[in-house]
Design an enzyme around this catalytic site. Structure first.
Site, PDB file in Angstrom:
ATOM      1  N   CYS A  28      19.894 -25.588  11.705  1.00 24.27           N
ATOM      2  CA  CYS A  28      19.783 -24.443  12.609  1.00 24.27           C
ATOM      3  C   CYS A  28      20.855 -23.428  12.224  1.00 24.27           C
ATOM      4  O   CYS A  28      21.545 -23.592  11.217  1.00 24.27           O
ATOM      5  CB  CYS A  28      19.896 -24.856  14.071  1.00 24.27           C
ATOM      6  SG  CYS A  28      21.545 -25.360  14.602  1.00 24.27           S
ATOM      7  N   ASP A  29      21.003 -22.401  13.016  1.00 24.38           N
ATOM      8  CA  ASP A  29      21.903 -21.308  12.651  1.00 24.38           C
ATOM      9  C   ASP A  29      23.350 -21.767  12.551  1.00 24.38           C
ATOM     10  O   ASP A  29      24.053 -21.469  11.593  1.00 24.38           O
ATOM     11  CB  ASP A  29      21.780 -20.181  13.683  1.00 24.38           C
ATOM     12  CG  ASP A  29      22.507 -18.924  13.253  1.00 24.38           C
ATOM     13  OD1 ASP A  29      22.552 -18.650  12.045  1.00 24.38           O
ATOM     14  OD2 ASP A  29      23.034 -18.213  14.119  1.00 24.38           O
TER      15      ASP A  29
END
Length: 461
Positions: free
Chosen positions: A375-376
């Site tokens: 994810c980010d």
């Protein structure tokens, strides 16, 4: 690389500097909430820790972390020393300067080390190594003291003055028009860590609380969306929304509500309305938090409440939920004639989501010992997704590890990556030879089961 991907990557880098130090932010927030003169347990002696922590400890930690991300330990040391000049030379917390000077110091020492590689006589390596970082640190510290610090101070003061104008004019809620859509397209780290955290830290140092920590972190607009889907949704969206609501509101993982907005774009208006409603109430009653709530759950909000702030903060949370819920419910009921549209939104275009059109050859299960969910920032949604995938793999008896990383930090040798579809381009750039599977819903995406079937079959298409 388009502008959205660049901003996402920038936001991920900012988050990479801040998130590893969240524990220190929480410690500072708790000390502030308890021991300042207006705190829960006022204590003049213990309250003396608040200013040194916010002025020195937190910015230095961020600068060191940013430098270490670029060039390991030497980069961290160079970045921390470089930032010290700006920290000492300013009267406000230098978080933005730390985010700039930490990586800058690391880049400089990395280039110097590369230039000197092979040119130092044997036996002098340690001496040269220490003195290069010392001399560079001195130069950058002076530079940041004289130039960077004053520039950041002036820019911060201008930004604070501008936002104070919005506050006094009761226009602060209009920021939700930018904040809420940006969150849904994964720009939340860029705007939160890059803008509102530094502003909030300075605000707390002056007033003991801040509204800036709540604008991006609030779970209310997303909770309203998920509540509406739980009642008025259809198909998979209705079934999964209650679980997503608990994870988002209690667990603070906001990414779980993003697909419910993206699959029905008119829902952007609902989250904006919820954001405007909560900010309007907070601004009206003078609400704020005494520390940074991370993750952005209702639990974190309650922990970081200033003395006497419960009703004020909760009124805004309630307004945000009611605002987004009311508009989202209207849109869902108005669209009831579109049979099973929400269910399709969570499951269509499976081939595209899987990235099949971009893969040329199969990957055999015997070649896979680790799957990464990315994810980010490397926590939150990726940890949740990794947990779901890990349980599914365990159920079928496969000996494959599942780990979670920030999308830009996935180890180069990884052969199979799972991420949200909005992060596909960044994952592909970082790992051009890996198989990449993309999901749209973190909770019940069909990609999980499709991938498990492929792994059981022994071949990932």
């Amino acid at each position: 690389m388009d502008i959205k991907v660049k901003i996402q990557k920038f936001g991920g880098f900012l988050a990479g500097m801040v998130i590893p130090n969240i524990g220190a932010f929480i410690a500072w927030g708790l000390i502030t909430a308890f021991f300042i003169p207006t705190g829960w347990l006022p204590n003049k002696e213990l309250g003396t820790m608040v200013q040194p922590m916010i002025r020195f400890l937190l910015p230095i930690l961020i600068a060191f972390t940013g430098g270490k991300m670029v060039y390991d330990q030497r980069g961290g040391v160079a970045g921390a020393v470089a930032a010290m000049g700006a920290i000492v030379g300013a009267d406000i917390p230098m978080f933005m300067a730390a985010m700039i000077l930490g990586p800058l110091g690391a880049v400089c020492i990395k280039k110097i080390d590369k230039f000197l590689e092979g040119k130092v006589k044997s036996g002098f390596e340690m001496l040269i190594s220490n003195f290069t970082i010392g001399i560079l640190g001195m130069i950058l510290a002076i530079f940041s003291f004289k130039i960077i610090g004053p520039i950041i101070s002036s820019a911060t003061n201008v930004a604070v003055a501008g936002i104070n104008v919005f506050i006094k004019a009761k226009l602060l809620p209009l920021l939700a028009v930018i904040i809420e859509p940006a969150k849904v397209i994964f720009l939340n780290n860029a705007i939160d860590q890059g803008i509102f955290v530094p502003l909030g830290v300075q605000d707390i140092s002056q007033h003991g609380q801040t509204i800036f920590f709540m604008l991006v972190s609030s779970p209310a607009p997303g909770a309203g969306i998920l509540l509406a889907y739980s009642i008025f949704g259809k198909g998979n969206s209705k079934k999964s929304a209650p679980s997503a609501l608990l994870i988002e509101f209690i667990g603070g993982i906001h990414e779980v509500y993003f697909p419910y907005v993206l699959m029905k774009p008119i829902m952007f208006l609902a989250v904006i309305f919820g954001g405007v409603a909560q900010a309007f109430v907070w601004n009206l009653v003078g609400a704020g938090l005494a520390g940074y709530p991370h993750p952005g759950s209702i639990v974190s909000f309650l922990i970081m409440l200033p003395k006497g702030g419960f009703i004020k903060v909760m009124l805004g949370i309630l307004a945000g939920i009611v605002g987004s819920f009311s508009l989202a419910s209207f849109f869902l009921k108005a669209g009831n004639s579109e049979e099973d549209s929400e269910e399709m939104g969570l499951s269509d275009e499976i081939g595209s989501m899987l990235g099949l059109e971009k893969e040329d050859s199969a990957l055999f299960t015997k070649d896979i010992d680790t799957i990464v969910f990315a994810c980010d920032a490397g926590i939150g949604s990726s940890a949740m997704g990794a947990g779901i995938l890990r349980n599914k793999i365990k159920e079928v008896g496969l000996d494959i590890k599942v780990e979670n990383y920030a999308v830009d930090k996935v180890p180069k040798g990884i052969k199979l990556v799972v991420c949200h579809k909005n992060l596909y381009d960044r994952a592909r750039k970082n790992l051009p030879k890996a198989k990449i599977r993309t999901v749209e819903s973190f909770l019940n995406d069909p990609v999980y089961d499709i991938l498990i079937k492929e792994l059981k079959k022994g071949e990932v298409e």
